[in-house]
Design a protein around this motif. Sequence first.
Motif, PDB file in Angstrom:
ATOM      1  N   ALA A   1      23.083  -2.431  26.816  1.00  9.51           N
ATOM      2  CA  ALA A   1      21.779  -1.896  27.193  1.00  9.51           C
ATOM      3  C   ALA A   1      21.214  -1.045  26.067  1.00  9.51           C
ATOM      4  O   ALA A   1      20.033  -1.178  25.713  1.00  9.51           O
ATOM      5  CB  ALA A   1      21.899  -1.082  28.480  1.00  9.51           C
ATOM      6  N   ALA A   2      22.023  -0.181  25.494  1.00  8.40           N
ATOM      7  CA  ALA A   2      21.573   0.679  24.401  1.00  8.40           C
ATOM      8  C   ALA A   2      21.104  -0.153  23.206  1.00  8.40           C
ATOM      9  O   ALA A   2      20.086   0.154  22.578  1.00  8.40           O
ATOM     10  CB  ALA A   2      22.692   1.634  23.996  1.00  8.40           C
ATOM     11  N   ARG A   3      21.832  -1.243  22.908  1.00  3.15           N
ATOM     12  CA  ARG A   3      21.463  -2.118  21.794  1.00  3.15           C
ATOM     13  C   ARG A   3      20.091  -2.760  22.046  1.00  3.15           C
ATOM     14  O   ARG A   3      19.231  -2.788  21.171  1.00  3.15           O
ATOM     15  CB  ARG A   3      22.536  -3.197  21.602  1.00  3.15           C
ATOM     16  N   LEU A   4      19.887  -3.262  23.267  1.00  2.00           N
ATOM     17  CA  LEU A   4      18.612  -3.918  23.557  1.00  2.00           C
ATOM     18  C   LEU A   4      17.458  -2.923  23.619  1.00  2.00           C
ATOM     19  O   LEU A   4      16.353  -3.233  23.178  1.00  2.00           O
ATOM     20  CB  LEU A   4      18.698  -4.715  24.851  1.00  2.00           C
ATOM     21  N   LEU A   5      17.693  -1.743  24.159  1.00  2.00           N
ATOM     22  CA  LEU A   5      16.634  -0.726  24.174  1.00  2.00           C
ATOM     23  C   LEU A   5      16.226  -0.355  22.752  1.00  2.00           C
ATOM     24  O   LEU A   5      15.048  -0.153  22.472  1.00  2.00           O
ATOM     25  CB  LEU A   5      17.075   0.503  24.960  1.00  2.00           C
ATOM     26  N   ARG A   6      17.193  -0.283  21.860  1.00  2.00           N
ATOM     27  CA  ARG A   6      16.890   0.016  20.455  1.00  2.00           C
ATOM     28  C   ARG A   6      16.076  -1.128  19.837  1.00  2.00           C
ATOM     29  O   ARG A   6      15.086  -0.893  19.146  1.00  2.00           O
ATOM     30  CB  ARG A   6      18.185   0.264  19.692  1.00  2.00           C
ATOM     31  N   GLU A   7      16.468  -2.375  20.084  1.00  2.00           N
ATOM     32  CA  GLU A   7      15.720  -3.523  19.562  1.00  2.00           C
ATOM     33  C   GLU A   7      14.302  -3.539  20.124  1.00  2.00           C
ATOM     34  O   GLU A   7      13.338  -3.802  19.395  1.00  2.00           O
ATOM     35  CB  GLU A   7      16.431  -4.833  19.916  1.00  2.00           C
ATOM     36  N   TYR A   8      14.188  -3.281  21.431  1.00  4.22           N
ATOM     37  CA  TYR A   8      12.885  -3.253  22.089  1.00  4.22           C
ATOM     38  C   TYR A   8      11.967  -2.224  21.426  1.00  4.22           C
ATOM     39  O   TYR A   8      10.843  -2.543  21.029  1.00  4.22           O
ATOM     40  CB  TYR A   8      13.059  -2.929  23.579  1.00  4.22           C
ATOM     41  N   LEU A   9      12.445  -0.988  21.326  1.00  2.07           N
ATOM     42  CA  LEU A   9      11.590   0.068  20.796  1.00  2.07           C
ATOM     43  C   LEU A   9      11.288  -0.141  19.320  1.00  2.07           C
ATOM     44  O   LEU A   9      10.179   0.147  18.863  1.00  2.07           O
ATOM     45  CB  LEU A   9      12.218   1.439  21.048  1.00  2.07           C
ATOM     46  N   ASP A  10      12.238  -0.682  18.570  1.00  2.00           N
ATOM     47  CA  ASP A  10      12.004  -0.991  17.163  1.00  2.00           C
ATOM     48  C   ASP A  10      10.853  -1.988  17.040  1.00  2.00           C
ATOM     49  O   ASP A  10       9.911  -1.786  16.272  1.00  2.00           O
ATOM     50  CB  ASP A  10      13.282  -1.551  16.540  1.00  2.00           C
ATOM     51  N   GLU A  11      10.909  -3.054  17.834  1.00  2.00           N
ATOM     52  CA  GLU A  11       9.853  -4.069  17.751  1.00  2.00           C
ATOM     53  C   GLU A  11       8.508  -3.532  18.230  1.00  2.00           C
ATOM     54  O   GLU A  11       7.478  -3.734  17.595  1.00  2.00           O
ATOM     55  CB  GLU A  11      10.230  -5.311  18.561  1.00  2.00           C
ATOM     56  N   ILE A  12       8.517  -2.844  19.359  1.00  2.00           N
ATOM     57  CA  ILE A  12       7.264  -2.403  19.959  1.00  2.00           C
ATOM     58  C   ILE A  12       6.577  -1.337  19.091  1.00  2.00           C
ATOM     59  O   ILE A  12       5.363  -1.349  18.920  1.00  2.00           O
ATOM     60  CB  ILE A  12       7.516  -1.947  21.424  1.00  2.00           C
ATOM     61  N   ALA A  13       7.366  -0.423  18.525  1.00  2.00           N
ATOM     62  CA  ALA A  13       6.793   0.626  17.673  1.00  2.00           C
ATOM     63  C   ALA A  13       6.352   0.051  16.330  1.00  2.00           C
ATOM     64  O   ALA A  13       5.268   0.384  15.833  1.00  2.00           O
ATOM     65  CB  ALA A  13       7.801   1.755  17.475  1.00  2.00           C
ATOM     66  N   SER A  14       7.168  -0.817  15.747  1.00  2.00           N
ATOM     67  CA  SER A  14       6.794  -1.428  14.464  1.00  2.00           C
ATOM     68  C   SER A  14       5.520  -2.248  14.612  1.00  2.00           C
ATOM     69  O   SER A  14       4.638  -2.223  13.737  1.00  2.00           O
ATOM     70  CB  SER A  14       7.938  -2.297  13.938  1.00  2.00           C
ATOM     71  N   ARG A  15       5.406  -2.948  15.714  1.00  2.00           N
ATOM     72  CA  ARG A  15       4.197  -3.744  15.958  1.00  2.00           C
ATOM     73  C   ARG A  15       2.975  -2.836  16.109  1.00  2.00           C
ATOM     74  O   ARG A  15       1.914  -3.118  15.569  1.00  2.00           O
ATOM     75  CB  ARG A  15       4.406  -4.593  17.213  1.00  2.00           C
ATOM     76  N   PHE A  16       3.150  -1.722  16.813  1.00  2.00           N
ATOM     77  CA  PHE A  16       2.039  -0.790  17.025  1.00  2.00           C
ATOM     78  C   PHE A  16       1.568  -0.192  15.698  1.00  2.00           C
ATOM     79  O   PHE A  16       0.369  -0.118  15.441  1.00  2.00           O
ATOM     80  CB  PHE A  16       2.457   0.328  17.988  1.00  2.00           C
ATOM     81  N   TYR A  17       2.501   0.221  14.860  1.00  2.00           N
ATOM     82  CA  TYR A  17       2.145   0.871  13.592  1.00  2.00           C
ATOM     83  C   TYR A  17       1.862  -0.114  12.463  1.00  2.00           C
ATOM     84  O   TYR A  17       1.430   0.282  11.390  1.00  2.00           O
ATOM     85  CB  TYR A  17       3.241   1.855  13.181  1.00  2.00           C
ATOM     86  N   GLY A  18       2.130  -1.399  12.686  1.00  2.00           N
ATOM     87  CA  GLY A  18       1.837  -2.395  11.669  1.00  2.00           C
ATOM     88  C   GLY A  18       2.786  -2.340  10.485  1.00  2.00           C
ATOM     89  O   GLY A  18       2.467  -2.815   9.394  1.00  2.00           O
ATOM     90  N   ARG A  19       3.966  -1.755  10.695  1.00  2.00           N
ATOM     91  CA  ARG A  19       4.974  -1.658   9.644  1.00  2.00           C
ATOM     92  C   ARG A  19       6.329  -1.440  10.307  1.00  2.00           C
ATOM     93  O   ARG A  19       6.403  -1.014  11.454  1.00  2.00           O
ATOM     94  CB  ARG A  19       4.693  -0.492   8.703  1.00  2.00           C
ATOM     95  N   GLN A  20       7.373  -1.731   9.578  1.00  2.00           N
ATOM     96  CA  GLN A  20       8.716  -1.476  10.083  1.00  2.00           C
ATOM     97  C   GLN A  20       8.937   0.037  10.150  1.00  2.00           C
ATOM     98  O   GLN A  20       8.760   0.716   9.153  1.00  2.00           O
ATOM     99  CB  GLN A  20       9.767  -2.122   9.181  1.00  2.00           C
ATOM    100  N   ILE A  21       9.284   0.546  11.323  1.00  2.00           N
ATOM    101  CA  ILE A  21       9.561   1.977  11.411  1.00  2.00           C
ATOM    102  C   ILE A  21      10.946   2.270  10.845  1.00  2.00           C
ATOM    103  O   ILE A  21      11.810   1.393  10.797  1.00  2.00           O
ATOM    104  CB  ILE A  21       9.423   2.515  12.860  1.00  2.00           C
ATOM    105  N   SER A  22      11.127   3.496  10.399  1.00  2.00           N
ATOM    106  CA  SER A  22      12.408   3.890   9.813  1.00  2.00           C
ATOM    107  C   SER A  22      13.429   4.166  10.914  1.00  2.00           C
ATOM    108  O   SER A  22      13.078   4.342  12.089  1.00  2.00           O
ATOM    109  CB  SER A  22      12.227   5.149   8.971  1.00  2.00           C
ATOM    110  N   ASP A  23      14.692   4.217  10.533  1.00  2.00           N
ATOM    111  CA  ASP A  23      15.745   4.547  11.489  1.00  2.00           C
ATOM    112  C   ASP A  23      15.524   5.935  12.083  1.00  2.00           C
ATOM    113  O   ASP A  23      15.788   6.153  13.266  1.00  2.00           O
ATOM    114  CB  ASP A  23      17.124   4.473  10.829  1.00  2.00           C
ATOM    115  N   GLU A  24      15.045   6.871  11.277  1.00  2.00           N
ATOM    116  CA  GLU A  24      14.781   8.222  11.775  1.00  2.00           C
ATOM    117  C   GLU A  24      13.664   8.205  12.814  1.00  2.00           C
ATOM    118  O   GLU A  24      13.756   8.874  13.847  1.00  2.00           O
ATOM    119  CB  GLU A  24      14.426   9.172  10.618  1.00  2.00           C
TER     120      GLU A  24
END
Length: 166
Positions: A15-38
Amino acid sequence: MTWSFEVTPVDHPDAARLLREYLDEIASRFYGRQISDEELDAALEEHHSRDLTPPTGAFLLAWRDGELAGCAGLRVAAPDITELTRVFLRREERGKGGAALLVAAAEDVARGLGATLIRLDTRDDLVEARALYTRLGYETVEPFNDEPFAHHYFAKPLAPALSDRV
């Protein structure tokens, strides 16, 4: 193709792995760039999913042919209203019919939580999600929160499960 769904604690490693993938994709898509790990770590804490556990909610993992494929969360908003959130399929799993099955499984869990109505919000840029929800019978409703990333609001009445009908 065999799909299966399982209610799982949000702190389970899958679950933690998928939540991380989800938020990575959704935030990166919103900002139009790959977000950093931080940025991702901060977003995971700010937009935590700790309430997606009974009795305040539930978290489902989706599996296709035994492989971890996606997730969906449910949050109890009122005794008869549950909110659908964190609906996500990994890129390689999209287009295989899993999204509709995942939402249907989440609706079944929502019924089990006492919901007669399921609702959700989504963003302008998530056109695929809006099309999916419309296809699955969700209707546009008035805003029910003031979330800064919510632009579209949907709801769907939940008929009782077949096993609950007399």
